[in-house]
Design an enzyme around this catalytic site. Structure first.
Site, PDB file in Angstrom:
ATOM      1  N   ARG B  15       0.801  -1.310  -0.048  1.00 52.63           N
ATOM      2  CA  ARG B  15      -0.089  -0.085  -0.099  1.00 52.63           C
ATOM      3  C   ARG B  15       0.615   1.246   0.052  1.00 52.63           C
ATOM      4  NH1 ARG B  15      -0.511   4.492   2.620  1.00 52.63           N
ATOM      5  NH2 ARG B  15      -0.191   3.480   4.847  1.00 52.63           N
ATOM      6  N   ASP B  16       1.737   1.609   1.229  1.00 51.28           N
ATOM      7  CA  ASP B  16       2.308   2.673   1.044  1.00 51.28           C
ATOM      8  C   ASP B  16       3.459   2.466   0.131  1.00 51.28           C
ATOM      9  OD1 ASP B  16       3.612   4.929   2.100  1.00 51.28           O
ATOM     10  OD2 ASP B  16       3.436   4.524   4.118  1.00 51.28           O
ATOM     11  N   SER B 169       3.325  10.597   9.161  1.00 54.69           N
ATOM     12  CA  SER B 169       3.384  10.742   7.761  1.00 54.69           C
ATOM     13  C   SER B 169       4.496  11.436   6.989  1.00 54.69           C
ATOM     14  CB  SER B 169       2.067  11.499   7.147  1.00 54.69           C
ATOM     15  OG  SER B 169       1.053  10.877   7.954  1.00 54.69           O
ATOM     16  N   HIS B 196       3.077   4.265  13.023  1.00 56.67           N
ATOM     17  CA  HIS B 196       3.667   4.238  11.775  1.00 56.67           C
ATOM     18  C   HIS B 196       4.491   5.252  11.447  1.00 56.67           C
ATOM     19  CE1 HIS B 196       2.643   3.879   7.163  1.00 56.67           C
ATOM     20  NE2 HIS B 196       3.039   5.018   7.180  1.00 56.67           N
ATOM     21  N   HIS B 198       7.928   7.122   9.050  1.00 55.26           N
ATOM     22  CA  HIS B 198       8.603   7.266   7.781  1.00 55.26           C
ATOM     23  C   HIS B 198      10.012   7.550   8.263  1.00 55.26           C
ATOM     24  CE1 HIS B 198       5.793   6.876   4.411  1.00 55.26           C
ATOM     25  NE2 HIS B 198       4.904   6.777   5.414  1.00 55.26           N
ATOM     26  N   TYR B 287       3.719  17.262   3.528  1.00 52.40           N
ATOM     27  CA  TYR B 287       3.557  16.225   2.594  1.00 52.40           C
ATOM     28  C   TYR B 287       4.264  16.304   1.426  1.00 52.40           C
ATOM     29  CZ  TYR B 287      -0.952  14.606   4.494  1.00 52.40           C
ATOM     30  OH  TYR B 287      -1.709  13.706   5.471  1.00 52.40           O
TER      31      TYR B 287
END
Lengths: 341, 341
Positions: B15-16, B169, B196, B198, B287
């Site tokens: 997915r990611d 994120s 989660h 990054h 983002y």
């Protein structure tokens, strides 16, 4: 050089990073990288064969360019950055150290296995006589219990090292293990404490921050992770993280990002990542030089090379004991065969 | 599935990781990866467009393959692993969630911006009606102060989420910031806490360990770092680190290493590393979708795109506010010009 730095960085892409490109640095590359690092305000850059002065050999890999030419090139473009050299007694000698000092190297990092500090006093003494700043560099620090590490660090301090480094050569330490080591050194030494990470377990940055929190002020990094195994703490990222933490490295973040992207990345023949091999080394806690031998022995005895490496790690096998690999492979094969019966 | 796992991993490479390959997964690739993850004992794998169900679009990037075909393929080879889907309300709808459930997806992760949990109750409710395990997924968690995060997490808990995730994120959180967030949730919620990460600041593993130490038991990882930006916590490495820490993930380390090396690495068009772009996103806390816009605006106004991104991060600009990029670029240009006078 600004005097209010909280952390003094040593960039090792031109030494440890040499492993990542098979020791194929050219004078032009080293000149360009060193000039950019100097311009970005990095206080120290290390230049030498990946295994230190005189490492160029059949055994450790031949350098494309005489490292003295590379040191000379780096010194020629550095007006604020100091050039450091690494010397492993037994590989490099007093002669190379003198030569490097004559060419303008200002810092000598004398590296020994974590339990063998006692091979370093003459080299540390010579470096001091030559007017160099001195670092004791305790490699494979994960292999010694904390009290042994402290004992060896105190030896290096007693020989005159200005700084003693905990070196996680195999990228095997967990953050809490780094923490207890740096804390113990901080309590027992009066000299600077340094930390050198490898990223084989994806913990280079975590371990570096743990070391800093416990009082390490000298930190190694490599631009774009250019180092042995999965590489070191990524310097340009570390500079960003230190800024976010409010710690002053005195290094220009944008310039570091740009030199990483535009000058260093193109030198790499392939990007650094954590592959199966580097992960196994970190997990087993062994030198990368064991890898190929273990893979050969694994084939010969029809066993998994990872089982060999993990067993070697448990036995704390060090460089020079490669003959034990066959013994371990045979034992594992025997055990597996007896289980099958 | 073994019942004594300390940590339940969700693999997000399908997915990611879709971001890392421009959403070009084939049915064959997903089948092969899912089969290997199931065989290695990974409890959950997430399958969807990188931006969740129905993400395939001009704006977010078109998928090569209908994600429902990918979900079906993954389900068809998983006899112990559960397939999860991600849904961002506003991108995906109830319809896609029903479809995914009919195809055999067993977990719904409903993702909202960290301050917008209140758009998630219908989706969480529907997922529960469909018999799915439910996760509330608070994206860009670095943008909210701790008390706001707790408030939003409690909302998701009140809607019936079985687990609430802190989602970094932009890879912008420091370990201590993760620590205080997970600790606060642990004190205020009774449901499972997830994390989660990054890796844009090379802190994915550090932050993951900090989250685990504070009580997070649901952790995301991506094999070979296959995720947006610099990728996520590298799953096969995390499995090794958890073993070293004495924590049971129930996942077979050798099988994970092998699938990473032999199945996932060849899918990547280029290895994941921390580039200048991903570093800037982590440092600025924005983002990745802002990157290209900022680079265009930087050219137009003759300013540094990093200054734009850092300013956008300070203003906590979120997706949909891309028009602010031009304003910020113009302001920076004005300031620079007035300084030059």
């Amino acid at each position: 050089m600004s005097d209010n730095r909280d952390i003094l960085l040593t960039e090792v892409a031109l030494r440890d990073g040499s492993h990542a490109i098979g020791h194929q640095y050219t004078v032009e590359q080293v000149t360009e990288v060193a000039r950019a690092l100097n311009d970005a305000g990095v206080p120290y850059i290390e230049v030498a064969h990946g295994d230190g002065l005189a490492g160029s050999s059949e055994q450790y890999g031949r350098s494309l360019t005489d490292e003295m030419k590379l040191i000379e090139a780096a010194v020629s473009v550095c007006d604020q950055t100091k050039v450091a050299v690494l010397l492993i007694p037994g590989i490099g000698t007093m002669n190379e150290l003198k030569q490097a000092a004559e060419l303008g190297a200002k810092m000598a990092r004398i590296a020994t296995h974590v339990t063998e500090a006692d091979v370093s006093p003459q080299h540390i003494n010579l470096a001091k006589e030559l007017g160099m700043e001195t670092v004791g560099f305790l490699m494979m620090s994960h292999m010694a219990p904390v009290d042994k590490l402290v004992e060896q660090a105190k030896l290096m301090e007693s020989y005159g090292a200005d700084t003693v480094y905990v070196v996680d050569s195999a990228g095997a330490l967990l953050p809490n293990e780094v923490r207890e080591r740096i804390r113990a050194l901080r309590q027992s030494l009066t000299v600077n404490i340094g930390f050198h990470a490898h990223n084989n377990l994806s913990l280079a940055m975590a371990n570096t921050l743990a070391a800093i929190e416990e009082g390490a002020t000298r930190i190694d990094g490599s631009v774009r992770c250019l180092g042995a195994g999965a590489g070191n703490t990524q310097t340009e990222v570390l500079v960003a993280v230190l800024e976010r933490m409010g710690l002053n490295s005195g290094v220009d973040l944008y310039k570091m990002m740009d030199l990483a992207e535009n000058i260093v990345a193109p030198i790499l023949t392939q990007p650094q990542e954590i592959t199966r091999d580097s992960l196994v080394m970190g997990y087993a806690g062994v030198y990368s030089s064991f890898l190929l031998h273990s893979q050969r022995a694994a084939k010969q005895f029809n066993v998994d090379s990872r089982d060999i490496l993990i067993e070697l790690g448990k036995r704390k096998v060090v460089g020079g004991q490669e003959d034990m690999i066959i013994d371990v492979a045979a034992e594992i094969a025997n055990k597996q065969n007896s289980l099958k019966v």
